[in-house]
Motif scaffolding. Structure first.
Motif, mmCIF file in Angstrom:
data_model
loop_
_atom_site.group_PDB
_atom_site.id
_atom_site.type_symbol
_atom_site.label_atom_id
_atom_site.label_comp_id
_atom_site.label_asym_id
_atom_site.label_seq_id
_atom_site.Cartn_x
_atom_site.Cartn_y
_atom_site.Cartn_z
ATOM 1 N N ILE A 129 3.383 2.764 5.711
ATOM 2 C CA ILE A 129 4.160 2.437 4.513
ATOM 3 C C ILE A 129 3.969 0.973 4.125
ATOM 4 O O ILE A 129 3.745 0.644 2.951
ATOM 5 N N VAL A 130 4.022 0.084 5.107
ATOM 6 C CA VAL A 130 3.863 -1.357 4.837
ATOM 7 C C VAL A 130 2.464 -1.645 4.295
ATOM 8 O O VAL A 130 2.298 -2.418 3.339
ATOM 9 N N ARG A 131 1.455 -1.010 4.889
ATOM 10 C CA ARG A 131 0.079 -1.233 4.420
ATOM 11 C C ARG A 131 -0.073 -0.750 2.976
ATOM 12 O O ARG A 131 -0.713 -1.414 2.162
ATOM 13 N N ALA A 132 0.507 0.399 2.661
ATOM 14 C CA ALA A 132 0.458 0.922 1.288
ATOM 15 C C ALA A 132 1.177 -0.028 0.329
ATOM 16 O O ALA A 132 0.699 -0.285 -0.789
ATOM 17 N N PHE A 133 2.308 -0.561 0.757
ATOM 18 C CA PHE A 133 3.096 -1.481 -0.069
ATOM 19 C C PHE A 133 2.306 -2.753 -0.366
ATOM 20 O O PHE A 133 2.245 -3.220 -1.510
ATOM 21 N N SER B 109 -11.381 0.087 -6.794
ATOM 22 C CA SER B 109 -10.885 1.250 -7.545
ATOM 23 C C SER B 109 -9.711 1.872 -6.793
ATOM 24 O O SER B 109 -9.463 1.557 -5.624
ATOM 25 N N ALA B 110 -8.991 2.765 -7.453
ATOM 26 C CA ALA B 110 -7.847 3.434 -6.825
ATOM 27 C C ALA B 110 -8.298 4.246 -5.606
ATOM 28 O O ALA B 110 -7.623 4.264 -4.576
ATOM 29 N N LYS B 111 -9.466 4.887 -5.714
ATOM 30 C CA LYS B 111 -9.981 5.680 -4.593
ATOM 31 C C LYS B 111 -10.334 4.774 -3.407
ATOM 32 O O LYS B 111 -10.058 5.110 -2.250
ATOM 33 N N ASP B 112 -10.947 3.631 -3.714
ATOM 34 C CA ASP B 112 -11.256 2.670 -2.644
ATOM 35 C C ASP B 112 -9.976 2.176 -1.983
ATOM 36 O O ASP B 112 -9.933 1.938 -0.776
ATOM 37 N N GLY B 113 -8.930 1.996 -2.794
ATOM 38 C CA GLY B 113 -7.640 1.555 -2.272
ATOM 39 C C GLY B 113 -7.050 2.546 -1.283
ATOM 40 O O GLY B 113 -6.476 2.153 -0.260
ATOM 41 N N VAL B 114 -7.203 3.827 -1.580
ATOM 42 C CA VAL B 114 -6.707 4.873 -0.668
ATOM 43 C C VAL B 114 -7.431 4.796 0.671
ATOM 44 O O VAL B 114 -6.817 4.878 1.748
ATOM 45 N N ILE B 115 -8.753 4.607 0.615
ATOM 46 C CA ILE B 115 -9.544 4.500 1.851
ATOM 47 C C ILE B 115 -9.178 3.238 2.619
ATOM 48 O O ILE B 115 -9.089 3.242 3.854
ATOM 49 N N ALA B 116 -8.959 2.122 1.888
ATOM 50 C CA ALA B 116 -8.549 0.869 2.534
ATOM 51 C C ALA B 116 -7.195 1.051 3.232
ATOM 52 O O ALA B 116 -6.952 0.471 4.295
ATOM 53 N N TRP B 117 -6.321 1.863 2.628
ATOM 54 C CA TRP B 117 -5.012 2.125 3.224
ATOM 55 C C TRP B 117 -5.141 2.986 4.483
ATOM 56 O O TRP B 117 -4.668 2.613 5.552
ATOM 57 N N TRP B 118 -5.827 4.110 4.367
ATOM 58 C CA TRP B 118 -5.917 5.050 5.488
ATOM 59 C C TRP B 118 -6.864 4.540 6.577
ATOM 60 O O TRP B 118 -6.734 4.910 7.735
#
Length: 256
Positions: free
Chosen positions: A158-162, A179-188
């Motif tokens: 949650i903190v990483r996503a925030f 990009s938003a997709k890259d952001g998801v990968i950076a989060w996970w």
């Protein structure tokens, strides 16, 4: 740089908790430790680059100098100046990867790279083995411990996503963009590994901290490393495929 900065912040906070901190303000101390470490690394890097310029195609000499200088940078920074040996090492590495690359003989460069790859792999493996042995000797997990571990794992996600959400507008516009997709990968893809375990070992061996706290920090850190390796690392490929990040565009397909 990310790991190096994290280690400096950790050491400053640890010194404050254990009572071994300098009398300086914590922010001033962080700046002194960080910039001092960079300065030592750059100075030793400059000496090594100048020295290597006089040598050609001598693998043993070139590798010995680079490896010896890496340990020297860390030792001088930590022992004599009480500043960040990690950032000294990082700045030395950046110098060797930049201007230093042109000073290493072409015939030696590949072997030097392979040598450091092996050294890094051995160091990582040793840290995991040591932590495993220490936990086996000191820690007895209970159902409550597993529940706390799961809650911390969720909190980290949650903190990483925030944090990514806050900085996304900036990261979208600088560098190559995000990009938003890259952001998801950076989060996970935020795996925890050897750095966290090494810092947890420092806490575990700090006698001035309550033994129960030391054990808990070590066990929880090891647990988070295990969970990110077991869950995040094994499912990241699925995320990448589902988001279509492996697809090759029509123009690139035609070019290939």
């Amino acid at each position: 740089l990310n790991d190096g900065t994290a280690i400096v912040i950790f050491m400053v906070l640890l010194a404050g908790i254990t009572g071994s901190a300098e009398s300086n303000n914590a922010i001033v101390e962080f700046i002194r430790v960080a910039l001092g470490g960079v300065a030592v690394g750059v100075a030793i890097g400059w000496i090594v680059v100048t020295w290597l310029k006089k040598v050609f195609n001598d693998a043993l000499f070139e590798i010995t100098v680079v490896v010896g200088a890496a340990y020297l940078a860390f030792f001088v920074a930590e022992h004599f100046f009480h500043i960040s040996g990690v950032l000294a090492l990082v700045s030395f590495g950046i110098m060797m990867a930049g201007i230093g690359r042109t000073r290493i003989s072409p015939q030696v460069a590949h072997f030097l790279h392979e040598f450091w790859e092996l050294a890094a792999f051995i160091a990582n493996t040793l840290i995991f083995l040591i932590v495993g042995l220490v936990i086996a000797l000191r820690v007895s997990y209970t159902a409550r411990d597993f529940l706390i571990l799961i809650l911390i794992y969720i909190a980290i996600l949650i903190v990483r996503a925030f944090v990514l959400a806050i900085f996304y507008p900036l990261m979208k516009r600088i560098g190559y963009g995000l990009s938003a997709k890259d952001g998801v990968i950076a989060w996970w893809g935020g795996l925890r590994g050897a750095i966290g375990l090494a810092l947890a070992l420092i806490v575990a061996n700090e006698e001035s901290i309550n033994p129960e706290v030391r054990t808990q920090i070590l066990s929880l850190t090891a647990g988070i490393v295990f969970l990110t390796s077991l869950i995040n690392a094994t499912t990241i490929k699925l995320f990448i495929q589902k988001l279509g990040l492996t697809k090759v565009g029509a123009a690139r397909q035609q070019l290939l």
